[in-house]
Design a protein around this motif. Structure first.
Motif, PDB file in Angstrom:
ATOM      1  N   GLY A  74       0.806  -1.217   0.000  1.00 53.41           N
ATOM      2  CA  GLY A  74       0.000   0.000   0.000  1.00 53.41           C
ATOM      3  C   GLY A  74       0.839   1.266   0.000  1.00 53.41           C
ATOM      4  N   GLU A  75       0.152   2.399   0.092  1.00 47.88           N
ATOM      5  CA  GLU A  75       0.835   3.685   0.119  1.00 47.88           C
ATOM      6  C   GLU A  75       1.664   3.819   1.389  1.00 47.88           C
ATOM      7  OE1 GLU A  75       0.938   6.232  -2.156  1.00 47.88           O
ATOM      8  OE2 GLU A  75       0.022   4.723  -3.462  1.00 47.88           O
ATOM      9  N   PRO A  76       2.855   4.371   1.281  1.00 41.76           N
ATOM     10  CA  PRO A  76       3.691   4.504   2.483  1.00 41.76           C
ATOM     11  C   PRO A  76       3.133   5.528   3.463  1.00 41.76           C
ATOM     12  CG  PRO A  76       4.701   5.635   0.619  1.00 41.76           C
ATOM     13  CD  PRO A  76       3.528   4.878   0.072  1.00 41.76           C
ATOM     14  N   LEU A  77       3.455   5.303   4.732  1.00 42.56           N
ATOM     15  CA  LEU A  77       3.161   6.309   5.752  1.00 42.56           C
ATOM     16  C   LEU A  77       4.306   7.301   5.747  1.00 42.56           C
ATOM     17  CD1 LEU A  77       1.955   4.158   8.794  1.00 42.56           C
ATOM     18  CD2 LEU A  77       0.554   5.531   7.246  1.00 42.56           C
ATOM     19  N   LYS A  78       4.014   8.535   5.419  1.00 44.53           N
ATOM     20  CA  LYS A  78       5.057   9.542   5.289  1.00 44.53           C
ATOM     21  C   LYS A  78       5.154  10.382   6.558  1.00 44.53           C
ATOM     22  CE  LYS A  78       3.561  11.376   1.394  1.00 44.53           C
ATOM     23  NZ  LYS A  78       3.543  12.192   0.159  1.00 44.53           N
ATOM     24  N   VAL A  79       6.345  10.429   7.118  1.00 44.07           N
ATOM     25  CA  VAL A  79       6.614  11.269   8.277  1.00 44.07           C
ATOM     26  C   VAL A  79       7.891  12.053   8.020  1.00 44.07           C
ATOM     27  CG1 VAL A  79       5.493   9.652   9.856  1.00 44.07           C
ATOM     28  CG2 VAL A  79       7.976   9.544   9.530  1.00 44.07           C
ATOM     29  N   MET A  80       8.124  13.041   8.853  1.00 41.39           N
ATOM     30  CA  MET A  80       9.308  13.887   8.715  1.00 41.39           C
ATOM     31  C   MET A  80      10.033  13.964  10.045  1.00 41.39           C
ATOM     32  SD  MET A  80       9.527  17.935   7.575  1.00 41.39           S
ATOM     33  CE  MET A  80       9.285  17.614   5.820  1.00 41.39           C
ATOM     34  N   THR A  81      11.347  14.067   9.989  1.00 38.18           N
ATOM     35  CA  THR A  81      12.175  14.399  11.143  1.00 38.18           C
ATOM     36  C   THR A  81      12.952  15.657  10.796  1.00 38.18           C
ATOM     37  OG1 THR A  81      12.383  12.093  11.849  1.00 38.18           O
ATOM     38  CG2 THR A  81      14.057  13.623  12.634  1.00 38.18           C
ATOM     39  N   VAL A  82      12.887  16.645  11.676  1.00 37.68           N
ATOM     40  CA  VAL A  82      13.561  17.927  11.425  1.00 37.68           C
ATOM     41  C   VAL A  82      14.735  18.080  12.380  1.00 37.68           C
ATOM     42  CG1 VAL A  82      13.317  20.440  11.342  1.00 37.68           C
ATOM     43  CG2 VAL A  82      11.384  18.978  10.686  1.00 37.68           C
ATOM     44  N   THR A  83      15.880  18.423  11.833  1.00 37.29           N
ATOM     45  CA  THR A  83      17.034  18.715  12.672  1.00 37.29           C
ATOM     46  C   THR A  83      18.047  19.516  11.865  1.00 37.29           C
ATOM     47  OG1 THR A  83      18.541  17.761  14.298  1.00 37.29           O
ATOM     48  CG2 THR A  83      18.365  16.611  12.180  1.00 37.29           C
ATOM     49  N   THR A  84      19.207  19.765  12.437  1.00 34.31           N
ATOM     50  CA  THR A  84      20.263  20.531  11.776  1.00 34.31           C
ATOM     51  C   THR A  84      21.338  19.582  11.286  1.00 34.31           C
ATOM     52  OG1 THR A  84      19.882  22.280  13.410  1.00 34.31           O
ATOM     53  CG2 THR A  84      21.812  22.503  12.002  1.00 34.31           C
ATOM     54  N   LEU A  85      21.603  19.604   9.978  1.00 33.77           N
ATOM     55  CA  LEU A  85      22.632  18.748   9.401  1.00 33.77           C
ATOM     56  C   LEU A  85      23.770  19.539   8.769  1.00 33.77           C
ATOM     57  CD1 LEU A  85      20.442  15.990   7.699  1.00 33.77           C
ATOM     58  CD2 LEU A  85      21.554  15.935   9.932  1.00 33.77           C
ATOM     59  N   ASN A  86      23.460  20.627   8.116  1.00 33.60           N
ATOM     60  CA  ASN A  86      24.481  21.425   7.449  1.00 33.60           C
ATOM     61  C   ASN A  86      24.427  22.848   7.986  1.00 33.60           C
ATOM     62  OD1 ASN A  86      25.651  19.709   5.055  1.00 33.60           O
ATOM     63  ND2 ASN A  86      23.449  19.309   5.091  1.00 33.60           N
ATOM     64  N   ALA A  87      25.380  23.184   8.830  1.00 30.96           N
ATOM     65  CA  ALA A  87      25.429  24.515   9.434  1.00 30.96           C
ATOM     66  C   ALA A  87      26.836  24.744   9.962  1.00 30.96           C
ATOM     67  CB  ALA A  87      24.404  24.636  10.570  1.00 30.96           C
ATOM     68  N   ALA A  88      27.144  26.004  10.193  1.00 24.48           N
ATOM     69  CA  ALA A  88      28.463  26.332  10.720  1.00 24.48           C
ATOM     70  C   ALA A  88      28.613  25.886  12.160  1.00 24.48           C
ATOM     71  CB  ALA A  88      28.701  27.845  10.608  1.00 24.48           C
ATOM     72  N   GLY A  89      27.493  25.775  12.889  1.00 28.56           N
ATOM     73  CA  GLY A  89      27.525  25.385  14.288  1.00 28.56           C
ATOM     74  C   GLY A  89      27.157  23.931  14.492  1.00 28.56           C
ATOM     75  N   PRO A  90      26.503  23.620  15.611  1.00 25.26           N
ATOM     76  CA  PRO A  90      26.186  22.230  15.958  1.00 25.26           C
ATOM     77  C   PRO A  90      25.252  21.563  14.961  1.00 25.26           C
ATOM     78  CG  PRO A  90      25.989  23.679  17.844  1.00 25.26           C
ATOM     79  CD  PRO A  90      26.158  24.564  16.664  1.00 25.26           C
ATOM     80  N   THR A  91      25.515  20.291  14.715  1.00 23.24           N
ATOM     81  CA  THR A  91      24.666  19.488  13.840  1.00 23.24           C
ATOM     82  C   THR A  91      24.327  18.170  14.544  1.00 23.24           C
ATOM     83  OG1 THR A  91      26.617  18.552  12.755  1.00 23.24           O
ATOM     84  CG2 THR A  91      25.587  20.481  11.718  1.00 23.24           C
ATOM     85  N   TYR A  92      23.274  17.516  14.065  1.00 18.00           N
ATOM     86  CA  TYR A  92      22.751  16.341  14.758  1.00 18.00           C
ATOM     87  C   TYR A  92      22.560  15.166  13.807  1.00 18.00           C
ATOM     88  CZ  TYR A  92      22.194  20.109  17.913  1.00 18.00           C
ATOM     89  OH  TYR A  92      22.470  21.211  18.678  1.00 18.00           O
ATOM     90  N   GLN A  93      23.671  14.707  13.255  1.00 19.59           N
ATOM     91  CA  GLN A  93      23.603  13.587  12.337  1.00 19.59           C
ATOM     92  C   GLN A  93      23.074  12.337  13.026  1.00 19.59           C
ATOM     93  OE1 GLN A  93      24.836  14.389   8.987  1.00 19.59           O
ATOM     94  NE2 GLN A  93      23.271  12.809   8.779  1.00 19.59           N
ATOM     95  N   ASN A  94      23.282  12.222  14.347  1.00 20.74           N
ATOM     96  CA  ASN A  94      22.796  11.038  15.052  1.00 20.74           C
ATOM     97  C   ASN A  94      21.269  10.959  15.040  1.00 20.74           C
ATOM     98  OD1 ASN A  94      22.492  13.195  16.822  1.00 20.74           O
ATOM     99  ND2 ASN A  94      22.988  12.011  18.638  1.00 20.74           N
ATOM    100  N   ILE A  95      20.591  12.117  15.061  1.00 24.67           N
ATOM    101  CA  ILE A  95      19.132  12.131  14.983  1.00 24.67           C
ATOM    102  C   ILE A  95      18.676  11.655  13.606  1.00 24.67           C
ATOM    103  CG2 ILE A  95      17.103  13.643  14.930  1.00 24.67           C
ATOM    104  CD1 ILE A  95      18.353  15.248  17.182  1.00 24.67           C
ATOM    105  N   ALA A  96      19.294  12.186  12.566  1.00 21.91           N
ATOM    106  CA  ALA A  96      18.954  11.764  11.205  1.00 21.91           C
ATOM    107  C   ALA A  96      19.247  10.286  11.003  1.00 21.91           C
ATOM    108  CB  ALA A  96      19.735  12.610  10.195  1.00 21.91           C
ATOM    109  N   ASN A  97      20.406   9.840  11.452  1.00 22.68           N
ATOM    110  CA  ASN A  97      20.772   8.433  11.294  1.00 22.68           C
ATOM    111  C   ASN A  97      19.788   7.513  12.008  1.00 22.68           C
ATOM    112  OD1 ASN A  97      23.013   9.373   9.949  1.00 22.68           O
ATOM    113  ND2 ASN A  97      24.502   8.606  11.427  1.00 22.68           N
ATOM    114  N   THR A  98      19.385   7.912  13.210  1.00 17.61           N
ATOM    115  CA  THR A  98      18.452   7.082  13.981  1.00 17.61           C
ATOM    116  C   THR A  98      17.098   7.004  13.288  1.00 17.61           C
ATOM    117  OG1 THR A  98      19.573   7.589  16.063  1.00 17.61           O
ATOM    118  CG2 THR A  98      17.299   6.819  16.207  1.00 17.61           C
ATOM    119  N   ALA A  99      16.620   8.115  12.757  1.00 15.08           N
ATOM    120  CA  ALA A  99      15.330   8.116  12.057  1.00 15.08           C
ATOM    121  C   ALA A  99      15.354   7.165  10.868  1.00 15.08           C
ATOM    122  CB  ALA A  99      14.984   9.532  11.609  1.00 15.08           C
ATOM    123  N   ILE A 100      16.434   7.207  10.092  1.00 15.70           N
ATOM    124  CA  ILE A 100      16.543   6.329   8.928  1.00 15.70           C
ATOM    125  C   ILE A 100      16.751   4.879   9.361  1.00 15.70           C
ATOM    126  CG2 ILE A 100      17.864   5.822   6.842  1.00 15.70           C
ATOM    127  CD1 ILE A 100      16.113   8.355   6.694  1.00 15.70           C
TER     128      ILE A 100
END
Length: 426
Positions: A57-83
């Motif tokens: 069936g059609e996928p359930l679409k959700v979003m995770t928002v965080t900072t990945l590309n910036a001069a300061g702090p980024t949260y790749q661990n949040i993105a990685n965990t979501a995926i």
């Protein structure tokens, strides 16, 4: 969405291993987990849930928002965990038999781009925004709420909308862990306690002062620590003068410098700090001086049973778990958020939409995440608690400690600090 953001989002959808440099600038950012090297995650459980039928069936679409590309702090661990959760649950039949499709939207530490993420969630008919951390939720929550899209499972709510909107369902509990530090210090028998607060985290002070007053004590001194410094020797000397214990609300990177000065001072004072900040990274080189230090957090340690499936998912993902800190508010919190989302979504009879998910979440009175957090009741706002924190459903803490520079679990039961946060003794 602008070209850069959309390209970043597309990259994040198929994200596997990305290691980015990070210098943590604030308490919440570091607690969510920096891109600094961290101790390896515990070995996965011997057996993982077996694979199930392919989702249809059609996928359930959700979003995770965080900072990945910036001069300061980024949260790749949040993105990685979501995926990682997306891949893990889809390999086991998906959610209610449907594939989960996660879009990670990089707000690039820009409130305007955060608003663009919110608009994309609306345009793409996202069911929810799950397990996110951003300083700019105020640019997101009011926008998505107009379309009944929930802000679900945030580990570290810090903005008014996150803490008050009926479309916000927090699983984390900032600033309760700071209250937990105070309670633990007093229960450990500390007689004279000083508090160290990193500049920018003054919001933690009122509930901490409420707590220590309710326990019949007061801080000898409250010191505001500059977030960047080459040396904290003078502040350590000030913090340990006439004090047998220090409660420290400091982010991970400054904690590295702080612990160096702490070790050099030769103090025998006991130290209490936050999950994800007072950790193996910040204790490196000061293992002896920080041995036995107490850590207050929102979630049990990643090595414990509640996070067994998280460890399996990280292992299956092929991620280098030594490169980022997954034993942090961001990593643990994102996993807990997706588990909670799945549980609620699977209770829905009929189509799973933003509206039906909101209605299901809003009537969930017994969300049991198997020990990741206490059982949550989303039907009861914290109306008699801290003003403006009514959507803080989890107000309990759990403790770990440093053992020769390694974080080990100390307690397994959650301690509710609701009353202490408002100045009432239990």
């Amino acid at each position: 969405m602008n070209k850069m953001t959309r390209e970043t989002t597309q990259r994040a959808r198929s994200l596997r291993t990305i290691v980015a440099p990070l210098i943590a600038m604030t308490l919440v950012m570091a607690a969510c987990g920096s891109d600094d090297a961290a101790e390896p995650a515990a070995e996965p459980a011997a057996e993982a849930p077996a694979a199930a039928a392919e989702p249809t069936g059609e996928p359930l679409k959700v979003m995770t928002v965080t900072t990945l590309n910036a001069a300061g702090p980024t949260y790749q661990n949040i993105a990685n965990t979501a995926i990682a959760y997306q891949d893990y649950i889809n390999a086991r039949g998906g959610i209610a038999g449907r594939q989960l499709e996660v879009t990670v939207c990089d707000e690039q530490f820009d409130p305007a781009i955060a608003t663009t993420c919110a608009r994309e969630a609306v345009e793409e008919d996202m069911v929810s925004i799950v397990g996110s951390f951003t300083y700019f939720a105020e640019s997101i929550v009011p926008v998505i709420a107009e379309s009944s899209i929930t802000w679900f499972g945030a580990c570290c709510p810090i903005t008014p909308s996150e803490l008050s909107s009926p479309y916000s369902f927090n699983i984390g509990n900032q600033p309760m862990y700071a209250v937990g530090m105070v309670e633990r210090a007093v229960s450990d028998g500390c007689k004279s306690i000083n508090a160290i607060i990193i500049d920018g985290a003054q919001v933690f002070i009122p509930p901490m002062e409420n707590a220590i007053k309710a326990l019949g004590m007061s801080f000898g001194n409250v010191i505001i620590l500059p977030p960047t410094a080459q040396d904290y020797s003078s502040e350590v000397a000030q913090a340990t003068t006439n004090a047998d214990c220090v409660v420290a609300v400091i982010s991970e990177t400054p904690f590295i410098t702080w612990n160096t000065a702490w070790a050099q001072s030769g103090t025998d004072a006991q130290q209490y700090g936050p999950q994800g900040n007072l950790n193996s990274v910040s204790a490196a080189g000061a293992e002896e001086a920080t041995d036995g230090n107490i850590i207050a957090g929102m979630y049990p340690d990643i090595s414990t049973e509640p996070f067994a499936e998280y460890r399996v998912a990280l292992d299956e993902s092929g991620l280098d778990t030594t490169a980022l800190d997954y034993n942090s508010l961001g990593g643990l919190g994102t996993w807990a958020a997706f588990v909670g989302f799945t549980q609620i979504a699977e209770t829905i009879n009929g189509e799973i939409t933003a509206e039906s998910f909101y209605q299901a979440a809003d009537t969930t009175s017994n969300l049991d995440l198997n020990g990741m957090v206490p059982v949550l009741d989303f039907t009861q706002d914290w109306t008699d608690g801290l003003e403006g924190y009514n959507r803080l459903f989890n107000r309990s803490v759990v403790f770990s400690e440093l053992d020769n520079g390694k974080v080990v679990p100390l307690t397994s039961e959650f301690k509710d600090v609701s009353n202490l946060a408002t100045g009432t003794a239990d």
